[in-house]
Design an enzyme around this catalytic site. Structure first.
Site, mmCIF file in Angstrom:
data_model
loop_
_atom_site.group_PDB
_atom_site.id
_atom_site.type_symbol
_atom_site.label_atom_id
_atom_site.label_comp_id
_atom_site.label_asym_id
_atom_site.label_seq_id
_atom_site.Cartn_x
_atom_site.Cartn_y
_atom_site.Cartn_z
ATOM 1 C CG HIS A 227 4.129 8.134 -2.590
ATOM 2 N ND1 HIS A 227 3.267 9.196 -2.465
ATOM 3 C CD2 HIS A 227 3.437 7.176 -3.246
ATOM 4 C CE1 HIS A 227 2.107 8.888 -3.039
ATOM 5 N NE2 HIS A 227 2.175 7.667 -3.513
ATOM 6 C CG ASP A 247 -1.726 8.109 -4.225
ATOM 7 O OD1 ASP A 247 -0.657 7.645 -3.827
ATOM 8 O OD2 ASP A 247 -1.886 8.587 -5.363
ATOM 9 C CD GLU A 281 4.622 7.710 -6.532
ATOM 10 O OE1 GLU A 281 4.330 6.724 -7.206
ATOM 11 O OE2 GLU A 281 3.820 8.667 -6.345
ATOM 12 C CD GLU A 282 1.314 10.852 -6.230
ATOM 13 O OE1 GLU A 282 1.298 10.493 -7.424
ATOM 14 O OE2 GLU A 282 0.601 10.344 -5.357
ATOM 15 C CG ASP A 309 1.622 4.272 -3.850
ATOM 16 O OD1 ASP A 309 0.692 4.890 -3.289
ATOM 17 O OD2 ASP A 309 2.204 4.697 -4.868
ATOM 18 C CG HIS A 386 -3.309 11.639 -8.309
ATOM 19 N ND1 HIS A 386 -2.386 11.615 -9.324
ATOM 20 C CD2 HIS A 386 -2.806 10.840 -7.349
ATOM 21 C CE1 HIS A 386 -1.377 10.810 -8.993
ATOM 22 N NE2 HIS A 386 -1.625 10.333 -7.804
HETATM 23 ZN ZN ZN Z 1 0.825 6.738 -4.799
#
Ligand code: ZN
Length: 442
Positions: A227, A247, A281-282, A309, A386
């Site tokens: 992603h 990420d 994706e998130e 990922d 994140h």
């Molecule tokens: Zn990810």
């Protein structure tokens, strides 16, 4: 905030539940193509979610905007169908990440029937469609030494510093996707059989696909993806900072380096090879859901999918962890052989990451053979994701760990795109028995 403290204590790593969650997240994404979820709407939507996460959400004040408690409509094998306000989807994503470390962890469905079907299919696994053969040592000896960790490091740096975020609903997320398209177009320039395209969705950010057409079996596909979006939990500011270096700038950078070497060395696969940067994706595997559902609806033959990922944080004693849940076991063991053959100096292990944990779940949900290679054992992976702390500095300013995944991705593309054996037929799903792929010997 709204979480009962004693519950929080019980909610640390729960990989088994995550498995189920990953599957449902995929379903969420699939549903979006037909009926895109408008985050600003007041509508209620059906979701599937792991039973552990459901219990947590029942006690979370954040997601009870309309003052109605969550109810389980149906539960099977630790996965729950429930109905929530569309306004709460972002909060749900944040809470599941916070307490279970899952990337998404739930799936949105267009209707109740779709949710029930997903529950019924969660354990399905279709057999591999071709025999995966290890026979490209000569090509690999020529190509593999050309992969450069520095190129991976540089792509991670660009993606994580040139854009505030790569959020799926933000212009910055769109600009990042276009940047990746331009990078890949540069590699494909002058290559007659290579094309790069943006795939538009029902939201701002597109997905990106680079296609190298196969010389013998152009209608059979080998897919390598990751992603391209990023997210930062708990921010209401649309211009929030979400560098997403690990990420998943790392996965995109790793895929980019594989594509660069294949194209600059003019490697022509027999099957069509596609590199995919998935949007959104998130927030529930939305981009990969759209794409995988479209391939399935068209009867497209995808013989293997590899998901990358998070590839750049070296958190375990082992170098590469292969996902054991919501993946195809035959393909996953072949990926293990690729590691052992082309990087015998590495140690590998297997790990489970839970329901809907990344885009491979989208392909798996449609019955395609998918595998995922991960930077560490689940739970020993980068804990800064994140957040604004997911930077290149956290990765030691290095692409060295990711280079192992580029070598693996190259082996995956080269080996599977050249296998000759068999003719592939797809006979469609049989209810409850997803072994409907068959191989006919020549
Ligand atoms: Zn990810």
């Amino acid at each position: 905030m709204g979480i009962v403290p004693s519950l929080v204590d019980r909610l640390s790593p729960a990989p088994r539940v995550c498995l189920f969650l990953a599957f449902f997240t995929f379903v969420l994404c699939t549903a979006g193509a037909a009926s895109a979820v408008d985050p600003a709407s007041q509508e209620r939507v059906w979701i599937t979610v792991g039973a552990d996460a459901f219990e947590m959400l029942q006690h979370a004040d954040e997601i009870q905007l309309d003052a109605q408690p969550l109810r389980a409509y149906q539960e099977q094998d630790e996965v729950v169908i429930t109905q929530v306000s569309a306004l709460d989807l972002q909060s749900i994503s944040g809470l599941i990440h916070k307490y279970f470390e899952r990337c998404s962890g739930f799936m949105v469905h267009p209707d109740l029937d779709h949710a029930v079907e997903t529950l019924n299919r969660q354990h399905a696994q279709r057999g591999a469609t071709i025999e995966y053969l290890l026979d490209q040592q000569t090509a690999m000896a020529a190509l593999q030494p050309r992969l450069q960790a520095e190129n991976i490091r540089e792509t991670i740096e660009r993606l994580s510093t040139d854009f505030n975020n790569r959020y799926y609903g933000h212009p910055s997320g769109q600009a990042a996707a276009e940047w990746i398209r331009d990078l890949w177009q540069g590699y494909a320039a002058g290559r007659e059989h290579a094309t790069v395209e943006l795939v538009q969705h029902a939201w701002t950010q597109p997905s990106v696909i680079l296609t190298i057409e196969g010389s013998h079996y152009p209608n059979e596909f080998v897919v390598l993806g990751g992603h391209l979006d990023s997210i930062s939990s708990g921010s209401g500011n649309p211009d929030f900072l979400a560098p997403g270096a690990d990420d998943n700038a790392s996965g995109i950078a790793t895929l980019s380096e594989v594509a660069r070497v294949m194209l600059t060395q003019n490697f022509r696969p027999k099957r069509t090879v596609q590199f995919m940067g998935y949007a959104a994706e998130e927030v529930g595997l939305l981009g990969s859901r759209d794409i995988a559902a479209e391939y399935e609806a068209a009867g497209t033959e995808v013989v293997a999918v590899l998901q990358l990922d998070m590839t750049a944080f070296n958190g375990s004693a082992e170098d590469i962890a292969l996902l054991s849940d919501f993946t195809n076991s035959t393909l996953t063991s072949f990926v293990g052989q690729l590691v052992d053959t082309y990087q015998p100096e590495l140690m590998r292990t297997s790990t489970a990451c839970g329901y809907g944990c990344s885009d491979h779940a989208s392909w798996h949900r449609e019955g395609y053979p998918a595998a995922m290679a991960f930077e560490a054992r689940f739970g020993q992976h980068n804990s800064s994701i994140h957040s604004t702390g997911d930077t290149l500095a956290t990765l030691g300013n290095s692409g060295d760990h990711a280079l192992k995944f580029a070598r693996l991705g190259l082996a995956f593309a080269v080996e599977i795109s050249t296998d000759e054996l068999g003719e592939v037929f797809f006979n469609g799903f049989e209810s409850g028995d997803l072994t409907a792929w068959s191989v006919v010997e020549p």
